[in-house]
Design a protein around this motif. Structure first.
Motif: not given
Lengths: 177, 177, 177, 177, 177, 177
Positions: A79, A108, B47, B51, B153-156, B159, C87, C91
């Motif tokens: 991260s 990102e 994650f 998150e 929401e985080i385009d997980g 990813r 992280s 957010a």
């Protein structure tokens, strides 16, 4: 325009060099980040950061663009990886990588990253190269000449063969760590 | 009476939620420790801690008991693990876990630990869930609705699919770290 | 709209609380980052992260907005600090701080940061508060009531007085570390 | 003349003891470095450094030579490993090892290292020994008597069996870390 | 013949440059180790390693000898410091330093180290230089021109002034870490 | 009955020795924990852990009780300190210390800790002793004879004098780290 290209370079080989030559056509300056800088003396990471700085620097010395060889330690924290390489490197505008994790992290962070499909890299795999070094196969043809010089100078073949051994007596030894 | 339940929650899923519901019948307050807080962007730990705080908090918001979602970093030192989680968490009276290492560490430290055999967890395995996310299978039915929202929401999904890839160009890439 | 406010909260006091009340008028949700999470049992950092999670959580429980109390470990690397807190936290859109280093780091990262001049903070200085705790002065009036409860429950005054001592025998002791 | 011999000693067994007896014929003093000092409570590293200090010390107490049992933490940086063990240990003249990595590192540092082919170590492998402990086989005959005492005293068999388990309920558990 | 010269270079200044010019008369190649590579954004260490790589590289570009600018992280372990810098740097034959700790560590390791009394360094003290930057005094005359360019490009004066501030509101702020 | 006594032992001196003699009348075995094991080559911590193991071991060799000299690294995390020393040391029943932090940490962990007011320690302060070493005063009379031997053998006086220096050239040097 400054580019950034990171690899372990264990060792720096012709596949890396072609990537650098391709990148050199798109930028004025290039930072070569030497990843896992703290790792050495293992079959997968046999050479120290300093030895890899030598390999990289001497292999790109004749290129037209300005280059920087910068060791980058692992923080083992994805991260913050982008912030970390940005702090260790002269500021760069675009990153080059074919590594999915690196591509995702730069994306990102909003940093432009370019990929390169152009090379048949099977023979140029770092793993294949290190395997040949261990087996005593033809490795010299897979790397730029300056890398051969550095590896010979540091007795690199002897090192990678020894650390790849099981017990030096033939038995599987009691691993001290 | 405060309980403690630690997991990686990658992501928080229905198996975790049923464990929480069961624990909620035995305590007044519950601390959900989010382990491996520093890990992210890998196939097994996609994650970030932040998150996962979102996923957990939004999934337990309607429960009667007071809950705390607390990220806990790995110190990679089992002999101090219990002291570490105790320092990061509001004081708790009982720990809940099915993990043998966790059970052993709490037992040696004299902390009461309860196990729970009641759930058929095959489909609810974090590994199975992440596998479906990677393959594009039906993962949404395995998690509480708020988790679906956070992941979207985080385009997980994007990813975890990308970091699970081999080389984005199809070749096995030279791992930079 | 989610805000972020970080402090050591050693302990959480009325100055912090007024900052939180002011922020609450501008956001829907607020993350309270508990910095130096790994530090405890010193005159400047007497309480563990878990104890501070308790103090913060119980002091803001009646507020209208949703709050999160998240311990954040020191990485001792300013160049990755913003990435690190991002992280560890849900957010956030805006950060609140009067600390020059924090303001500079968020600014360089392009994160909006708001300052707050409105409070006379002399008496509310964490240092002043801890000094009163050590001397046996009136500290209770400087903190929300729930904080008094937590500190009493963990014998916090006894702890800070003892770790602030010179040698328990009156002599300056040989520091073991 | 002081010798140095490093191992994980998980636990200290007859193979180690014969190595020590052989070394004792060549030196006046011997340092036994206990590697991976920070690791414990895993199937491969079940015992703490302190427990291993006990095993080693009590097993060599009747030997003629002076011995030191010194825990040595992993720095995970091979390039400084020799300097690290030298700083943690009384100064030594010769190292003893059959481990290829250890031999290579000492050689590169110019420290004399001796190997020992003399023992049939199959049955005396630490892995074999731990396997018997886990399965409930005859492990006691593979270690010096004092080691049996220490392991029994700390409930070591129970510990290694539990941490080697899958989920204590029979299901594969959600790994918290 | 390769030399090694380490400093924090916060920033690289004329005192450093004269040392480099003097060393250049004695060696064929020179490694400039950039110490405390992980530190930045403080009054004593305002610039990142990458920014310092820029300052150093651009200041020595016209010199006859080959130079390398290599960031070196602090391991905070003096007993392995020499091994660490040797692993991060191309192999060197002689080290240059006026720092007593560095001189002692290299001496104990058997590495030749040369000192240099020739410069009046009062005005060239890094501390004096940073003080001028903070106060708004004449700092530009104390550094090579390329360093002025780099500092201006990164808004370095603004940064060091801000992180040297007390509370941006004028009050002494609650330090978050 | 095993006791535990921790100190930095920089170096081991008569004040430490009298504490050890007093403790020896109350226990059967004693563990001497050598704290800040990773620190060396500074004015306050001049000697390595290995050098201190020598000093301690040779000074207590003639005592009736069994002793262990165990280096203990700093984890810089007070909340896990007790668990850490317990994992590094043979199990102990009682700790001895006059240090307020140590006393508080052991107390909170429920470990019996005994203090000792009996010694006038002014002259026996480690700081006073190191000051004499630096100034060239009479330090030998403040330590057991074996410690004098070890310090002489490692050129310890030369080391502490050099690392306590300002710039070896007389100017205040540019600190590399």
């Amino acid at each position: 325009m400054r580019g950034f290209y990171i690899g372990r370079f264990q060792p720096y080989h012709n596949g890396h060099h072609r990537m650098v030559e391709e990148i050199a056509s798109e930028v004025d300056e290039l930072v070569l980040g030497i990843g896992s800088a703290g790792d050495s003396h293992t079959p997968r990471n046999p050479f120290t950061a300093g030895e890899r700085v030598m390999m990289v620097t001497k292999s790109v010395v004749d290129m037209d663009i300005t280059t920087y060889a910068v060791p980058i330690e692992d923080l083992e924290r994805n991260s913050v990886w982008v912030s970390h390489v940005q702090s260790m490197s002269p500021a760069f505008d675009v990153a080059y990588s074919n590594n999915p994790l690196v591509i995702q992290l730069f994306s990102e962070a909003g940093v432009e990253v370019r990929q390169s499909p152009m090379f048949n890299r099977d023979v140029l795999e770092g793993a294949e190269l290190r395997e040949r070094m261990i087996r005593g196969g033809n490795w010299e043809s897979l790397v730029p000449a300056p890398v051969v010089d550095v590896v010979d100078e540091i007795d690199g073949i002897e090192r990678i063969q020894r650390v790849s051994d099981t017990d030096a007596t033939g038995d599987e030894s009691d691993d001290p760590e």
